[in-house]
Design a protein around this motif. Structure first.
Motif, PDB file in Angstrom:
ATOM      1  N   LEU A 287       0.821  -1.212   0.000  1.00 12.01           N
ATOM      2  CA  LEU A 287       0.000   0.000   0.000  1.00 12.01           C
ATOM      3  C   LEU A 287       0.860   1.271   0.000  1.00 12.01           C
ATOM      4  N   ASP A 288       1.933   1.260   0.790  1.00 10.03           N
ATOM      5  CA  ASP A 288       2.824   2.426   0.824  1.00 10.03           C
ATOM      6  C   ASP A 288       3.446   2.683  -0.542  1.00 10.03           C
ATOM      7  N   ARG A 289       3.935   1.625  -1.153  1.00  6.69           N
ATOM      8  CA  ARG A 289       4.578   1.782  -2.463  1.00  6.69           C
ATOM      9  C   ARG A 289       3.563   2.159  -3.536  1.00  6.69           C
ATOM     10  N   LEU A 290       2.369   1.618  -3.437  1.00  7.75           N
ATOM     11  CA  LEU A 290       1.318   1.924  -4.407  1.00  7.75           C
ATOM     12  C   LEU A 290       0.963   3.414  -4.378  1.00  7.75           C
ATOM     13  N   GLN A 291       0.928   3.976  -3.201  1.00  9.19           N
ATOM     14  CA  GLN A 291       0.572   5.392  -3.069  1.00  9.19           C
ATOM     15  C   GLN A 291       1.624   6.313  -3.701  1.00  9.19           C
ATOM     16  N   ARG A 292       2.843   5.832  -3.821  1.00  6.58           N
ATOM     17  CA  ARG A 292       3.913   6.652  -4.403  1.00  6.58           C
ATOM     18  C   ARG A 292       3.931   6.598  -5.930  1.00  6.58           C
ATOM     19  N   LEU A 293       3.153   5.726  -6.514  1.00  6.07           N
ATOM     20  CA  LEU A 293       3.141   5.582  -7.972  1.00  6.07           C
ATOM     21  C   LEU A 293       2.262   6.640  -8.629  1.00  6.07           C
ATOM     22  N   THR A 294       2.538   6.878  -9.901  1.00  3.54           N
ATOM     23  CA  THR A 294       1.689   7.785 -10.673  1.00  3.54           C
ATOM     24  C   THR A 294       0.342   7.105 -10.916  1.00  3.54           C
ATOM     25  N   PRO A 295      -0.682   7.866 -11.276  1.00  5.73           N
ATOM     26  CA  PRO A 295      -1.981   7.241 -11.573  1.00  5.73           C
ATOM     27  C   PRO A 295      -1.882   6.171 -12.671  1.00  5.73           C
ATOM     28  N   GLN A 296      -1.063   6.408 -13.685  1.00  2.81           N
ATOM     29  CA  GLN A 296      -0.907   5.410 -14.755  1.00  2.81           C
ATOM     30  C   GLN A 296      -0.241   4.143 -14.220  1.00  2.81           C
ATOM     31  N   GLN A 297       0.764   4.303 -13.372  1.00  2.00           N
ATOM     32  CA  GLN A 297       1.429   3.140 -12.782  1.00  2.00           C
ATOM     33  C   GLN A 297       0.468   2.381 -11.871  1.00  2.00           C
ATOM     34  N   GLN A 298      -0.375   3.099 -11.157  1.00  2.00           N
ATOM     35  CA  GLN A 298      -1.371   2.439 -10.317  1.00  2.00           C
ATOM     36  C   GLN A 298      -2.345   1.636 -11.173  1.00  2.00           C
ATOM     37  N   GLN A 299      -2.721   2.181 -12.338  1.00  2.00           N
ATOM     38  CA  GLN A 299      -3.597   1.451 -13.256  1.00  2.00           C
ATOM     39  C   GLN A 299      -2.900   0.196 -13.764  1.00  2.00           C
ATOM     40  N   ASP A 300      -1.594   0.305 -14.046  1.00  2.00           N
ATOM     41  CA  ASP A 300      -0.821  -0.854 -14.491  1.00  2.00           C
ATOM     42  C   ASP A 300      -0.802  -1.942 -13.418  1.00  2.00           C
ATOM     43  N   VAL A 301      -0.663  -1.519 -12.168  1.00  2.00           N
ATOM     44  CA  VAL A 301      -0.686  -2.476 -11.051  1.00  2.00           C
ATOM     45  C   VAL A 301      -2.054  -3.147 -10.978  1.00  2.00           C
ATOM     46  N   LEU A 302      -3.100  -2.380 -11.114  1.00  2.00           N
ATOM     47  CA  LEU A 302      -4.456  -2.932 -11.091  1.00  2.00           C
ATOM     48  C   LEU A 302      -4.656  -3.919 -12.239  1.00  2.00           C
ATOM     49  N   ASP A 303      -4.186  -3.551 -13.429  1.00  2.00           N
ATOM     50  CA  ASP A 303      -4.285  -4.462 -14.581  1.00  2.00           C
ATOM     51  C   ASP A 303      -3.534  -5.763 -14.319  1.00  2.00           C
ATOM     52  N   PHE A 304      -2.360  -5.649 -13.705  1.00  2.00           N
ATOM     53  CA  PHE A 304      -1.568  -6.840 -13.413  1.00  2.00           C
ATOM     54  C   PHE A 304      -2.272  -7.732 -12.395  1.00  2.00           C
ATOM     55  N   ILE A 305      -2.875  -7.130 -11.392  1.00  2.00           N
ATOM     56  CA  ILE A 305      -3.622  -7.909 -10.395  1.00  2.00           C
ATOM     57  C   ILE A 305      -4.779  -8.647 -11.067  1.00  2.00           C
ATOM     58  N   GLU A 306      -5.485  -7.964 -11.955  1.00  2.00           N
ATOM     59  CA  GLU A 306      -6.590  -8.606 -12.668  1.00  2.00           C
ATOM     60  C   GLU A 306      -6.086  -9.738 -13.550  1.00  2.00           C
ATOM     61  N   PHE A 307      -4.910  -9.560 -14.162  1.00  2.00           N
ATOM     62  CA  PHE A 307      -4.310 -10.622 -14.964  1.00  2.00           C
ATOM     63  C   PHE A 307      -3.989 -11.834 -14.093  1.00  2.00           C
ATOM     64  N   LEU A 308      -3.410 -11.609 -12.918  1.00  2.00           N
ATOM     65  CA  LEU A 308      -3.094 -12.719 -12.016  1.00  2.00           C
ATOM     66  C   LEU A 308      -4.354 -13.458 -11.581  1.00  2.00           C
ATOM     67  N   GLN A 309      -5.418 -12.727 -11.320  1.00  2.00           N
ATOM     68  CA  GLN A 309      -6.680 -13.362 -10.929  1.00  2.00           C
ATOM     69  C   GLN A 309      -7.256 -14.174 -12.084  1.00  2.00           C
ATOM     70  N   PHE A 310      -7.162 -13.630 -13.297  1.00  2.00           N
ATOM     71  CA  PHE A 310      -7.635 -14.346 -14.482  1.00  2.00           C
ATOM     72  C   PHE A 310      -6.850 -15.642 -14.665  1.00  2.00           C
ATOM     73  N   LYS A 311      -5.532 -15.561 -14.523  1.00  2.00           N
ATOM     74  CA  LYS A 311      -4.677 -16.737 -14.673  1.00  2.00           C
ATOM     75  C   LYS A 311      -5.035 -17.807 -13.647  1.00  2.00           C
ATOM     76  N   ALA A 312      -5.314 -17.390 -12.431  1.00  2.00           N
ATOM     77  CA  ALA A 312      -5.683 -18.335 -11.371  1.00  2.00           C
ATOM     78  C   ALA A 312      -7.006 -19.019 -11.706  1.00  2.00           C
ATOM     79  N   ARG A 313      -7.975 -18.257 -12.245  1.00  2.00           N
ATOM     80  CA  ARG A 313      -9.266 -18.857 -12.642  1.00  2.00           C
ATOM     81  C   ARG A 313      -9.067 -19.868 -13.762  1.00  2.00           C
ATOM     82  N   MET A 314      -8.194 -19.562 -14.713  1.00  2.00           N
ATOM     83  CA  MET A 314      -7.936 -20.490 -15.818  1.00  2.00           C
ATOM     84  C   MET A 314      -7.309 -21.780 -15.304  1.00  2.00           C
TER      85      MET A 314
END
Length: 82
Positions: free
Chosen positions: A12-39
């Motif tokens: 959470l600390d590191r996430l808050q230091r990221l730019t909004p675009q980087q935060q979106q990239d992190v969110l996209d990556f989390i969604e990708f990991l969740q998708f991979k786990a479902r597959m």
């Protein structure tokens, strides 16, 4: 359990230091990991099937051409020795 809380806080600390675009990239990556786990879960749940079973809805869907691929039976008879 303390280690998990510590990791969560570090993330959470590191996430808050990221730019909004980087935060979106992190969110996209989390969604990708969740998708991979479902597959992976679906792969474990499914029993193996034959190629025919996987494609049976497409069997016979191509129109045109001969109904029997062995239409030139004389040619096929000549192929027997080769």
């Amino acid at each position: 359990m303390t280690q998990a809380i510590d990791k969560k806080q570090v993330i959470l600390d590191r996430l808050q230091r990221l730019t909004p675009q980087q935060q979106q990239d992190v969110l996209d990556f989390i969604e990708f990991l969740q998708f991979k786990a479902r597959m992976r879960e679906r792969e474990v749940e499914q029993e193996p099937i034959s190629a025919y079973e996987a494609a049976k809805e497409f069997a016979g869907c191509v129109d045109g051409g001969p109904g029997d691929l062995a239409t030139n039976k004389k040619y096929l008879e000549g192929m027997g020795g080769k």
